[in-house]
Scaffold this motif. Structure first.
Motif, PDB file in Angstrom:
ATOM      1  N   MET A 208       5.344   7.401   1.179  1.00 19.19           N
ATOM      2  CA  MET A 208       5.270   6.135   0.488  1.00 19.19           C
ATOM      3  C   MET A 208       4.247   6.214  -0.640  1.00 19.19           C
ATOM      4  O   MET A 208       3.268   6.949  -0.562  1.00 19.19           O
ATOM      5  N   ALA A 209       4.485   5.420  -1.656  1.00 19.77           N
ATOM      6  CA  ALA A 209       3.644   5.458  -2.849  1.00 19.77           C
ATOM      7  C   ALA A 209       2.185   5.141  -2.544  1.00 19.77           C
ATOM      8  O   ALA A 209       1.285   5.746  -3.125  1.00 19.77           O
ATOM      9  N   LYS A 210       1.937   4.220  -1.627  1.00 20.11           N
ATOM     10  CA  LYS A 210       0.555   3.806  -1.367  1.00 20.11           C
ATOM     11  C   LYS A 210      -0.286   4.917  -0.746  1.00 20.11           C
ATOM     12  O   LYS A 210      -1.501   4.810  -0.719  1.00 20.11           O
ATOM     13  N   GLU A 211       0.337   5.970  -0.252  1.00 16.94           N
ATOM     14  CA  GLU A 211      -0.400   7.069   0.359  1.00 16.94           C
ATOM     15  C   GLU A 211      -0.519   8.289  -0.564  1.00 16.94           C
ATOM     16  O   GLU A 211      -1.051   9.324  -0.161  1.00 16.94           O
ATOM     17  N   ALA A 212      -0.052   8.161  -1.788  1.00 19.47           N
ATOM     18  CA  ALA A 212      -0.050   9.292  -2.716  1.00 19.47           C
ATOM     19  C   ALA A 212      -1.452   9.803  -3.023  1.00 19.47           C
ATOM     20  O   ALA A 212      -1.651  11.002  -3.205  1.00 19.47           O
ATOM     21  N   TYR A 213      -2.437   8.917  -3.042  1.00 14.34           N
ATOM     22  CA  TYR A 213      -3.801   9.335  -3.374  1.00 14.34           C
ATOM     23  C   TYR A 213      -4.335  10.385  -2.398  1.00 14.34           C
ATOM     24  O   TYR A 213      -5.234  11.140  -2.733  1.00 14.34           O
ATOM     25  N   LYS A 214      -3.760  10.459  -1.209  1.00  9.84           N
ATOM     26  CA  LYS A 214      -4.194  11.443  -0.215  1.00  9.84           C
ATOM     27  C   LYS A 214      -3.747  12.862  -0.579  1.00  9.84           C
ATOM     28  O   LYS A 214      -4.187  13.820   0.032  1.00  9.84           O
ATOM     29  N   HIS A 215      -2.844  12.977  -1.558  1.00  5.49           N
ATOM     30  CA  HIS A 215      -2.236  14.266  -1.889  1.00  5.49           C
ATOM     31  C   HIS A 215      -2.540  14.728  -3.312  1.00  5.49           C
ATOM     32  O   HIS A 215      -1.793  15.521  -3.881  1.00  5.49           O
ATOM     33  N   VAL A 216      -3.621  14.234  -3.889  1.00  2.87           N
ATOM     34  CA  VAL A 216      -3.988  14.625  -5.252  1.00  2.87           C
ATOM     35  C   VAL A 216      -4.175  16.142  -5.303  1.00  2.87           C
ATOM     36  O   VAL A 216      -4.802  16.742  -4.432  1.00  2.87           O
ATOM     37  N   GLY A 217      -3.565  16.747  -6.312  1.00  2.19           N
ATOM     38  CA  GLY A 217      -3.641  18.186  -6.498  1.00  2.19           C
ATOM     39  C   GLY A 217      -2.573  18.959  -5.732  1.00  2.19           C
ATOM     40  O   GLY A 217      -2.549  20.178  -5.783  1.00  2.19           O
ATOM     41  N   GLN A 218      -1.690  18.243  -5.059  1.00  2.00           N
ATOM     42  CA  GLN A 218      -0.657  18.882  -4.251  1.00  2.00           C
ATOM     43  C   GLN A 218       0.739  18.543  -4.792  1.00  2.00           C
ATOM     44  O   GLN A 218       0.949  17.477  -5.359  1.00  2.00           O
ATOM     45  N   MET A 219       1.669  19.455  -4.553  1.00  2.00           N
ATOM     46  CA  MET A 219       3.083  19.169  -4.793  1.00  2.00           C
ATOM     47  C   MET A 219       3.560  18.372  -3.583  1.00  2.00           C
ATOM     48  O   MET A 219       3.299  18.776  -2.441  1.00  2.00           O
TER      49      MET A 219
ATOM     50  N   GLU B  38       7.014   2.846 -12.106  1.00  3.76           N
ATOM     51  CA  GLU B  38       5.982   2.457 -11.149  1.00  3.76           C
ATOM     52  C   GLU B  38       6.638   2.314  -9.784  1.00  3.76           C
ATOM     53  O   GLU B  38       7.663   1.627  -9.656  1.00  3.76           O
ATOM     54  N   LEU B  39       6.074   2.964  -8.785  1.00  4.10           N
ATOM     55  CA  LEU B  39       6.606   2.902  -7.426  1.00  4.10           C
ATOM     56  C   LEU B  39       5.688   2.072  -6.541  1.00  4.10           C
ATOM     57  O   LEU B  39       4.491   2.005  -6.754  1.00  4.10           O
ATOM     58  N   GLY B  40       6.284   1.498  -5.517  1.00  2.00           N
ATOM     59  CA  GLY B  40       5.517   0.719  -4.544  1.00  2.00           C
ATOM     60  C   GLY B  40       5.801  -0.742  -4.715  1.00  2.00           C
ATOM     61  O   GLY B  40       6.890  -1.137  -5.124  1.00  2.00           O
ATOM     62  N   ASN B  41       4.818  -1.576  -4.425  1.00  5.06           N
ATOM     63  CA  ASN B  41       5.048  -3.015  -4.535  1.00  5.06           C
ATOM     64  C   ASN B  41       4.453  -3.556  -5.828  1.00  5.06           C
ATOM     65  O   ASN B  41       3.734  -2.881  -6.536  1.00  5.06           O
TER      66      ASN B  41
ATOM     67  N   LEU C 205      -1.029  -5.751  -9.708  1.00 10.40           N
ATOM     68  CA  LEU C 205      -1.543  -5.567 -11.062  1.00 10.40           C
ATOM     69  C   LEU C 205      -1.537  -4.084 -11.424  1.00 10.40           C
ATOM     70  O   LEU C 205      -1.161  -3.702 -12.515  1.00 10.40           O
ATOM     71  N   ILE C 206      -1.936  -3.250 -10.453  1.00 12.05           N
ATOM     72  CA  ILE C 206      -1.893  -1.802 -10.647  1.00 12.05           C
ATOM     73  C   ILE C 206      -0.995  -1.225  -9.558  1.00 12.05           C
ATOM     74  O   ILE C 206      -1.232  -1.442  -8.373  1.00 12.05           O
ATOM     75  N   ALA C 207       0.031  -0.511  -9.954  1.00 12.02           N
ATOM     76  CA  ALA C 207       0.985   0.061  -9.007  1.00 12.02           C
ATOM     77  C   ALA C 207       0.314   1.128  -8.158  1.00 12.02           C
ATOM     78  O   ALA C 207      -0.594   1.813  -8.618  1.00 12.02           O
ATOM     79  N   PRO C 208       0.772   1.292  -6.896  1.00 10.14           N
ATOM     80  CA  PRO C 208       0.229   2.355  -6.062  1.00 10.14           C
ATOM     81  C   PRO C 208       0.449   3.752  -6.644  1.00 10.14           C
ATOM     82  O   PRO C 208      -0.358   4.640  -6.446  1.00 10.14           O
ATOM     83  N   LEU C 209       1.560   3.937  -7.384  1.00  5.09           N
ATOM     84  CA  LEU C 209       1.856   5.267  -7.923  1.00  5.09           C
ATOM     85  C   LEU C 209       2.662   5.143  -9.209  1.00  5.09           C
ATOM     86  O   LEU C 209       3.661   4.422  -9.267  1.00  5.09           O
TER      87      LEU C 209
END
Length: 96
Positions: A1-12, A33-36, A39-43
């Motif tokens: 899910m888009a909201k968890e993308a920050y956990k994978h920075v630097g990864q494919m 923009e993905l997610g809900n 003001l700022i999209a999760p991804l």
């Protein structure tokens, strides 16, 4: 899910979520923009994958907004925001 993308920075990685906004900039670049709706999209997803005839279709983004998509690419932080860079159109799958 888009909201968890920050956990994978630097990864494919592959992310599957809903598109709620998108814009085509030319025949080879689009941003969605993905997610809900916030003001700022999760991804943010940047398609920089070369020319694609679908980008000239005025309904392309609208069709994506009515679907969930799966995209694969590299997660980067751009101005502190998680952004997935897609380098091949084969890395986009649209769920109907």
């Amino acid at each position: 899910m888009a909201k968890e993308a920050y956990k994978h920075v630097g990864q494919m990685t592959t992310v599957r979520d809903s598109v709620y906004f998108g814009q085509v900039y030319n025949d080879s670049t689009a941003v969605v923009e993905l997610g809900n709706r916030r003001l700022i999209a999760p991804l943010t997803v940047v398609f920089s994958a070369g020319k694609n005839p679908k980008l000239s279709d005025p309904h392309f983004i609208g069709d994506l907004q009515r679907s969930r998509i799966s995209v694969s690419g590299l997660i980067m932080l751009i101005k502190g925001h998680p952004t997935l860079i897609v380098l091949s159109w084969r890395d986009l799958k649209v769920d109907q």
